[in-house]
Design an enzyme around this catalytic site. Structure first.
Site, PDB file in Angstrom:
ATOM      1  N   HIS A  82       0.848  -1.192   0.000  1.00  0.00           N
ATOM      2  CA  HIS A  82       0.000   0.000   0.000  1.00  0.00           C
ATOM      3  C   HIS A  82       0.882   1.240   0.000  1.00  0.00           C
ATOM      4  CE1 HIS A  82      -3.418   2.603   0.714  1.00  0.00           C
ATOM      5  NE2 HIS A  82      -2.617   3.287   1.505  1.00  0.00           N
ATOM      6  N   ASP A 161     -15.850   1.545   5.714  1.00  0.00           N
ATOM      7  CA  ASP A 161     -14.829   2.510   5.289  1.00  0.00           C
ATOM      8  C   ASP A 161     -15.378   3.479   4.261  1.00  0.00           C
ATOM      9  OD1 ASP A 161     -12.153   3.625   4.898  1.00  0.00           O
ATOM     10  OD2 ASP A 161     -12.350   2.719   2.919  1.00  0.00           O
ATOM     11  N   ARG A 168     -15.930  11.821   6.317  1.00  0.00           N
ATOM     12  CA  ARG A 168     -14.695  12.534   6.683  1.00  0.00           C
ATOM     13  C   ARG A 168     -14.361  13.597   5.640  1.00  0.00           C
ATOM     14  NH1 ARG A 168     -10.515   8.021   6.774  1.00  0.00           N
ATOM     15  NH2 ARG A 168      -9.035   9.726   7.122  1.00  0.00           N
ATOM     16  N   SER A 183      -8.924   3.222   7.900  1.00  0.00           N
ATOM     17  CA  SER A 183      -9.376   3.150   6.517  1.00  0.00           C
ATOM     18  C   SER A 183      -8.461   2.245   5.686  1.00  0.00           C
ATOM     19  CB  SER A 183      -9.404   4.567   5.937  1.00  0.00           C
ATOM     20  OG  SER A 183      -9.706   4.536   4.566  1.00  0.00           O
ATOM     21  N   LYS A 187      -9.310  -2.266   4.811  1.00  0.00           N
ATOM     22  CA  LYS A 187      -9.378  -2.827   3.456  1.00  0.00           C
ATOM     23  C   LYS A 187      -8.293  -3.884   3.248  1.00  0.00           C
ATOM     24  CE  LYS A 187      -9.462   1.401   2.029  1.00  0.00           C
ATOM     25  NZ  LYS A 187      -9.451   2.671   1.279  1.00  0.00           N
TER      26      LYS A 187
END
Lengths: 434, 434
Positions: A82, A161, A168, A183, A187
């Protein structure tokens, strides 16, 4: 339990129990807690943070708001990467095939670009026919067949999420480390992975511009991954200038192909070797990140990484003829070169503005509904530290929107600073954390 | 301007301009800003506060959300009092007639009780026939005729406050000094007053239990009143025990009558003389608060204050026969005396619990929809510092709800602490601020 009492508790800096956090997330998902209470809670979290237990409970509740993919019947260690995103960051397209070619299983769920920052899904979809919206069943099939798959977030995965992120976004509660951590990790944990490589960017083109904040986020992500018994390695990397030279969706596929075919794009290659090396190490196909890097380089040299990329593209319905003959891809109607107005050493780039210039040209979205133009983008020829003469080419912009040319050229020109004295090149990989 | 940017600005601790605050309040009132954004803004204000300019702008925007009453055609200086509320606080019923009898104009807009704290409107409505819901026209007429009027908040006055308060109540953003200040002052400034006396309570039965917080609130209220060019005096007063001896709606009317008729209820009388003295001073009918206190005492002694009270009650449709013969008022079905289980000096009372016991007996509301029983309540005979023997009567409770007797008796008994050593009586008027 009631929402007001829990908001007050967090507001007062007390920590919430796991069941209190579970209650908040579940109730919000079931619409038993209205948006106006949840946004007050989010703002209280922004100010008061979360401790490790709260962070795990939040992530857990978000994971369990949807499906946790079971990849047990796929043999091998599953590792994903990520990145917190930036300008010209196309590493996923390069390292997923490398790691898969090394025998690691790479189930990758990526996002779209928004604002100045690009998104892996948009880049992949620049390849004609490429499908990112696979069902979970198709996702597993592709992963099983070729060892890697690249898709977007499905409805089944961490629906909390999606809901919370949307709230948000409109309540100025995006920039909160526990909320970002929840968040990202909800995932990732729901994908069914065993290990995760994190690329936390810092600098003018990064979400976390200050290295201190990037370190905090990396620390939070690492602790959370560990609390779910996942192997994790985090890189803090520089985003003060575009990564590689190409920015824009097809442009980034193009540069990825070049790197996979052995071209040396120094910064991009260096980062890809690190990230892929770490994935291969976490995937137990190397005894160290260093060994993983060597394997990665070899898989580029022997053509296996590029072959793996074509295999993935084919299985996800993409037209591989564009990978073999990228020059046949459609071209933008307009282009313009940007020449240096000064002589000297390039000392700084406002990289956020480079991303915004790409957006102006059609490569990004101003709102979630905007369509992007995959051809549009920027070739950015220079790097910080380069000695530049007046009238040297700095960059070239490409677009179908004639009116955006001037804006983009001005944005890019204004983003540059020069120095008369020699400037050292910024270190790309700043920290490696485990 | 957009809401997210303004929320972010406040969240980051920057100050908002007057027009930005105006935009937020106006847009919220027009429903152009949804509840979920406004609640995030409120929570950001909770954490980051407001400076003087922001506070004035907030108050101003809330005032201008509705009608500002024009009392120019009523001759004389208009002065009101606001108390932050507590247990047994019936001063409004006593000081409004005193100040009016002294020639000050008293346009008083009060609230209802909620939770442990009583409300002036509920007390007045314990008088059979008394109307608190006068129109603004009737409000002016009564004020013109007798120099005082006591009503509830009308729809026309500061509607933004009603909306915002309801949202604060369910998002844990009530306890914020700038938001409390805006709420109180917008209503007071819209009444058309020239001066304001503030009674900011501190102690176990007060909204602000800590004196430090009460001082902060008083300071904020004073600054805001001055920014609107209003004369203001604030008292910080003790609410660690009930004020006077009677708690409950009719009970408090009864004790007010007694004080207006010259009975000496020491703490209640002392506070009333101070508050009425300050009103008379601000109303330019005395050269100092001290002189105002003397005038107040004289107006009680010569019967003019009580006569003024009957005049107000009559003009607002109340049955004055109950003022002359309070003993004919209906009685509660059940009552029970509470005897001391210990000997010693009464050292502390959890006054919040005394208020909650009164609520249990029927004198208050658990939700805004609950009906109250005007007869219900408590006579609390003892004061902190009193020397008490075992089996002395501490209090007596009155209710129509038999099942609530035990709860109330237990609450009251549990709220008391005794000491073997002599205990000094708490100072009632702790600070006077201008």
């Amino acid at each position: 339990m009631n929402a007001v009492e829990l908001i007050r508790k967090k507001r007062n800096g007390e920590s919430l129990t796991s069941s209190e956090i579970q209650f908040l997330i579940d109730s919000y998902l079931k619409k038993n807690i209205p948006d106006y209470q949840f946004s007050a809670f989010l703002m209280a979290v922004y100010f008061k943070g979360m401790n490790e237990n709260e962070q795990s409970a939040l992530t857990n509740a978000m994971i369990n708001s949807g499906v946790v993919v079971n990849l047990k019947d796929i043999i091998g260690v599953k590792v994903d990467k990520h990145s917190t995103g930036g300008v010209g960051d196309k590493t996923s397209l390069i390292i997923a095939p490398i790691a898969a070619a090394a025998g690691v299983k790479v189930p990758m769920i990526s996002g779209r670009g928004l604002g100045h920052s690009g998104g892996t899904l948009d880049k992949l979809e620049a390849i004609p026919g490429f499908r990112t919206n696979l069902s979970l069943k198709e996702y597993k099939t592709v992963l099983k067949k070729c060892g890697a798959v690249l898709i977007g977030q499905t409805k089944e995965i961490a629906p909390a999420d999606k809901l919370i992120y949307a709230l948000r976004d409109v309540t100025a509660t995006v920039e909160s480390i526990p909320l970002i951590t929840g968040s990202i990790m909800s995932k990732k944990m729901a994908e069914g992975i065993d290990g995760l490589v994190l690329d936390v960017k810092t600098g003018s083109g990064a979400f976390m511009s200050k290295e201190k904040d990037a370190l905090k986020l990396a620390d939070s992500l690492i602790r959370t991954a560990k609390s779910f018994n996942k192997k994790v390695i985090a890189f803090i990397t520089d985003m003060n200038q575009p990564l590689g030279n190409y920015i824009g969706n097809w442009f980034e596929v193009y540069e990825s192909i070049k790197v996979l075919q052995g071209e040396n794009v120094p910064d991009l290659l260096e980062l890809c070797l690190n990230l892929a090396g770490a994935m291969i190490y976490l995937g137990k196909k190397a005894d160290s990140v260093e060994e993983g890097k060597k394997i990665s380089l070899e898989l580029i040299r022997n053509g296996k990484a590029f072959n793996k990329f074509t295999e993935i593209v084919k299985l996800q319905n993409g037209d591989v003829s564009y990978l073999y003959k990228p020059e046949k891809y459609p071209k933008s109607k307009y282009s313009e070169k940007i020449y240096s107005a000064k002589s000297g050493y390039l000392s700084s780039i406002n990289n956020y503005e480079i991303g915004m210039a790409a957006l102006e040209l059609g490569a990004g979205r101003k709102t979630k509904e905007d369509k992007i133009d995959p051809k549009a983008g920027i070739i950015f020829y220079q790097k910080i530290g380069n000695q530049i003469s007046k009238n040297d080419v700095i960059a070239e912009v490409f677009t179908d929107y004639k009116h955006s040319l001037n804006t983009a050229v001005k944005k890019i020109s204004d983003s540059l600073e020069f120095s008369k004295n020699k400037v050292s090149k910024p270190k790309l990989v700043k920290r490696i954390l485990t």
